[in-house]
Design an enzyme around this catalytic site. Structure first.
Site, PDB file in Angstrom:
ATOM      1  CD  GLU A 177      -2.581  -1.509   2.232  1.00 63.94           C
ATOM      2  OE1 GLU A 177      -2.398  -0.766   3.518  1.00 63.94           O
ATOM      3  OE2 GLU A 177      -3.680  -1.535   2.325  1.00 63.94           O
ATOM      4  CG  ASN A 198      -0.519   8.258   5.959  1.00 61.55           C
ATOM      5  OD1 ASN A 198      -1.846   8.548   6.769  1.00 61.55           O
ATOM      6  ND2 ASN A 198      -0.821   8.931   4.769  1.00 61.55           N
ATOM      7  CG  HIS A 416     -15.821  -7.927   5.500  1.00 62.29           C
ATOM      8  ND1 HIS A 416     -15.633  -7.460   6.378  1.00 62.29           N
ATOM      9  CD2 HIS A 416     -14.303  -8.214   4.104  1.00 62.29           C
ATOM     10  CE1 HIS A 416     -14.589  -7.058   6.288  1.00 62.29           C
ATOM     11  NE2 HIS A 416     -14.063  -7.331   5.959  1.00 62.29           N
ATOM     12  CG  HIS A 417     -14.600 -14.584   5.965  1.00 60.96           C
ATOM     13  ND1 HIS A 417     -14.903 -15.545   5.155  1.00 60.96           N
ATOM     14  CD2 HIS A 417     -16.099 -14.407   7.181  1.00 60.96           C
ATOM     15  CE1 HIS A 417     -16.175 -16.274   5.999  1.00 60.96           C
ATOM     16  NE2 HIS A 417     -16.553 -15.741   6.782  1.00 60.96           N
ATOM     17  CD  GLU A 418      -9.189  -7.212   8.843  1.00 51.59           C
ATOM     18  OE1 GLU A 418      -8.923  -8.539   8.733  1.00 51.59           O
ATOM     19  OE2 GLU A 418      -9.633  -7.354   7.760  1.00 51.59           O
ATOM     20  CG  HIS A 486      -9.025  -5.402   0.495  1.00 57.13           C
ATOM     21  ND1 HIS A 486      -9.815  -5.062  -0.016  1.00 57.13           N
ATOM     22  CD2 HIS A 486     -10.324  -6.477  -0.672  1.00 57.13           C
ATOM     23  CE1 HIS A 486     -10.843  -4.018  -0.851  1.00 57.13           C
ATOM     24  NE2 HIS A 486     -10.406  -5.249  -1.504  1.00 57.13           N
ATOM     25  CD  GLU A 487      -5.771  -5.063   4.165  1.00 55.36           C
ATOM     26  OE1 GLU A 487      -6.263  -4.583   4.078  1.00 55.36           O
ATOM     27  OE2 GLU A 487      -6.959  -6.387   4.789  1.00 55.36           O
ATOM     28  CD  GLU A 511      -8.414   1.511   1.186  1.00 52.57           C
ATOM     29  OE1 GLU A 511      -7.552   0.521   0.800  1.00 52.57           O
ATOM     30  OE2 GLU A 511      -9.162   1.457   0.026  1.00 52.57           O
TER      31      GLU A 511
END
Length: 707
Positions: A177, A198, A416-418, A486-487, A511
């Site tokens: 990122e 950041n 969604h699975h965080e 993601h990530e 974002e």
């Protein structure tokens, strides 16, 4: 899925040698523009070089390995045999940028053996395409190298012959990122970014770059370095020697072991890839990365449908709502009787609102983040194992009712699975979580891995996590679930082998415009991304922000594009799942530009890159499967420009109604981002059009057949 094999020619050339005889081998691409020479020097070191258009672009570059508890694997080799072959097939993507993919290459396999007492064996295989090459190491079954092999470093070199203009992000072991930097190869300084304010997860141990890294030469030669088929291996960064213009593989490691890769004999490494073209558009059209992966192992995946989606996401980044229910900070005292903090976004009522909007606007899915218990406890907690529950909703989210209502309206809920990077917790719950999705007919999940990896000492891009990401997707396929990670670990074309790997983040996303303190993503960001990150595979960038300034939420942040560019991104930045990311009220206030999001496709029969330069601008046309409609998107950086569009890609003897969404006369990404002009004309294959793009602007065109 149909596979058409048009040519398969095997021409084997066996070459014997001894330790005193120098052996040289050469392989050319089908059009003979790319040439690879392989050799072994007097010390038995392995090296290769690459020519393009009769110019050496990669000069003498050495190959080898270092092992734990084994002698190095980098000299005393002799060539025992070589073989060459030609392969040409056309295979079909079940979903993708195009339907038919040509896979045409010439192959060289070199069989090597040590002349020292170890007498170990190694094969190197080159596949040379018209647009570049891939090569990998193959460790065959043998008597003198058995069992587990522990690789401490791979020494793959790319010795460049020019101080190329380079578009790069640092060789970070934890995240991708970063904003892209544009410098000469000799000026790369990744270590200066090691403490990015950041990016709390940043870990940059060497002056290295992550891949894909793209370069442009003085004569227009374009190179992009990456890898393909990354399976059970560490991700590769490229360490930069700024004085000698040399790149060398630097594998991602772990604090928990004194090696970087553990493999069991026999095995192959991932492919090391170099895409080579004489112009920027051909880089995007290249399918070298997916072609170097194995064919589909899942069979029929028609249960996954490419789609646009809305959802409970952007509002949390704006601060309008929260992921957490907000009842208590003490997980042990959480009860169903707790009270909401009043800002929770994933409520039954709010999700139904998104379902209604999606159903009205040809949008097939709704993503719901913050629906499950655990969000109060994970940020700031070092031990995050056991925090998230992937099957238990908050009290104000009635999952049965939401799914029922969605089915009634023809809209699918996206799970969604965080994981909060707590890998052991996620592993334990995966089967149960995927089974819940299967029960409700949910076929797509967005997974997240925010935070430092647990177990401690592992990195997002090391072998441990490569296996985590891949195994999660392979398991998901058993439940007819597609994964948008993601990530993530970088994309390396595995979507061909496992077509339920549909998209991923793996870059600095939308974002950052909502909460980063460095001004967000500048106008040049996406014209670079299209020629770097996008070469590796689909991107879940979450476009479609209409409320560019969002001053009512955050006065110091904004999206640094025009609204016309936000429309163009649905064509330019490819993904089979495309989010209409803004709030419902912002779309309803802008029905005319919303029409493009309503119309635009997500699954393509053909893709044509009409023009572009890395970091400056790009225009892409895509033909939708089934309907035959075409859509065109163009974006620019901070410079205004005019582009010419020739519609030669359209069907013969066919007229199209072209609806053009372009920057208005006063448009500017900062001063006047909402100035948009919409007009309709008729075009055909012979038509041409000039379009002016404002600073940070763009345009989108919908082309529908008139009969």
């Amino acid at each position: 899925m149909k596979i058409y094999i048009s040519i398969l020619v095997m021409a084997l050339a066996l070459v014997s040698c001894n330790s005193e005889k120098k052996q040289t081998t050469e392989i050319k691409s089908p059009n003979e523009k790319v040439i690879v020479d392989f050799n072994v020097n007097k010390e038995g070191q392995l090296y290769y070089l690459v020519k393009f258009n009769n110019k050496t672009v990669v000069d003498t570059s050495y190959l080898g390995f270092e092992f734990k508890d084994e002698p190095a694997f980098n000299k005393n080799f002799s060539i025992k045999n070589t073989s060459t072959s030609t392969f040409n097939e056309t295979w079909q993507m079940p979903w993708g940028e195009q339907l038919d993919v040509v896979n045409n290459y010439n192959e060289l396999k070199i069989e090597l053996e040590e002349t020292s007492e170890q007498n170990r064996q190694l094969n190197i295989v080159f596949k040379v395409y018209d647009d570049g090459l891939g090569f990998r190491y193959e460790f065959p079954e043998q008597a003198n190298l058995t069992g587990d092999v522990f690789i401490t470093e791979e020494h793959t070199e790319f010795n460049l012959t020019e101080d190329y203009k380079t578009f790069w992000i640092p060789g970070d072991w934890d995240i991708y990122e970063h904003l892209y930097n544009t410098t000469k190869l000799s000026e790369i300084d990744a270590l200066k970014l090691a403490n990015h304010k950041n990016l709390a997860q940043t870990y940059i141990p060497e002056n290295a770059v992550n891949t894909p890294v793209t370069m442009v030469g003085s004569d227009g030669t374009h190179l992009s370095f990456h890898e393909a088929a990354l399976v059970d291996y560490s991700g590769m960064t490229l360490k930069v020697d700024t004085e000698n213009l040399d790149l060398k593989s630097n594998l991602v490691g772990s604090e928990n072991r004194d090696y970087k890769v553990k493999k069991t004999m026999p095995f192959n490494t991932p492919w090391r890839t170099i895409q080579i073209t004489d112009n920027a558009p051909d880089l995007i059209e290249s399918k070298l990365i997916v072609n170097l992966n194995e064919p589909n192992k899942l069979g029929d995946v028609s249960w996954f449908k490419p789609m646009k989606y809305t959802g409970v996401w952007w509002e949390m980044h704006l601060g309008k709502s929260s992921w957490d229910y907000g009842m208590t900070q003490d997980m042990s005292t959480w009860t169903d009787g707790g009270q909401s903090n009043g800002t929770h976004g994933a409520t039954t009522e709010n999700v139904k609102n998104f379902i209604d909007f999606s159903a009205k606007n040809n949008i097939g899915g709704v993503l719901v983040e913050g629906w499950n218990t655990g969000w109060e406890h994970w940020i700031g907690f070092e031990d995050r194992e056991g925090v998230f529950d992937f099957v238990t909703p908050y009290p104000d989210y009635d999952i049965d009712e939401v799914v029922r209502y969605g089915k009634e309206k023809g809209v699918e809920i996206i799970m969604h699975h965080e994981t909060s990077a707590a890998t052991e917790t996620y592993e334990k719950q995966q089967d149960t979580a995927y089974a819940l999705m299967q029960k409700y007919g949910m076929h797509a999940v967005k997974s997240g891995y925010v935070g430092k990896i647990l177990p401690k000492g592992e990195y997002h891009h090391g072998q441990y996590m490569v296996n985590q990401y891949n195994n999660a997707a392979i398991k998901a396929a058993k439940y007819q679930v597609a994964v948008n990670a993601h990530e993530p670990i970088k994309a390396t074309g595995l979507r061909r082998t496992y077509p339920n790997i549909i998209s991923r983040e793996g870059l600095r996303g939308q974002e950052f415009n909502a909460w980063a303190t460095d001004g967000g993503n500048p106008p040049e960001h996406l014209p670079i991304v299209a020629f770097t990150r996008m070469l590796s595979g689909p991107i879940d960038y979450t476009p479609g922000i209409f409320n560019i300034k969002f001053d009512e939420y955050k006065k110091d942040n904004q999206v640094n594009t025009t609204i016309a560019q936000q429309l163009a991104l649905y064509v330019v930045i490819y993904s089979p799942v495309q989010m209409a990311a803004d709030l419902v009220e912002h779309y309803e206030a802008n029905p005319e530009p919303l029409q493009f999001i309503k119309d635009v496709g997500v699954d393509w029969e053909q893709t044509k890159v009409l023009n572009g330069e890395v970091g400056d601008y790009v225009t892409i046309a895509r033909k939708e499967r089934e309907t035959g409609h075409w859509f065109v998107g163009g974006i620019t950086d901070e410079d205004a420009r005019t582009v010419n569009i020739a519609f030669t890609f359209l069907d013969e003897n066919q007229t199209y109604e072209a609806t053009i969404y372009k920057d208005g006369e006063e448009a500017h990404w900062d001063n006047n981002p909402l100035d948009i002009k919409i007009e309709t004309i008729e075009v055909n294959k012979d038509s041409q059009l000039k379009v002016k793009l404002a600073e940070g602007g763009g345009f989108a065109i919908s082309l529908k057949k008139t009969n």
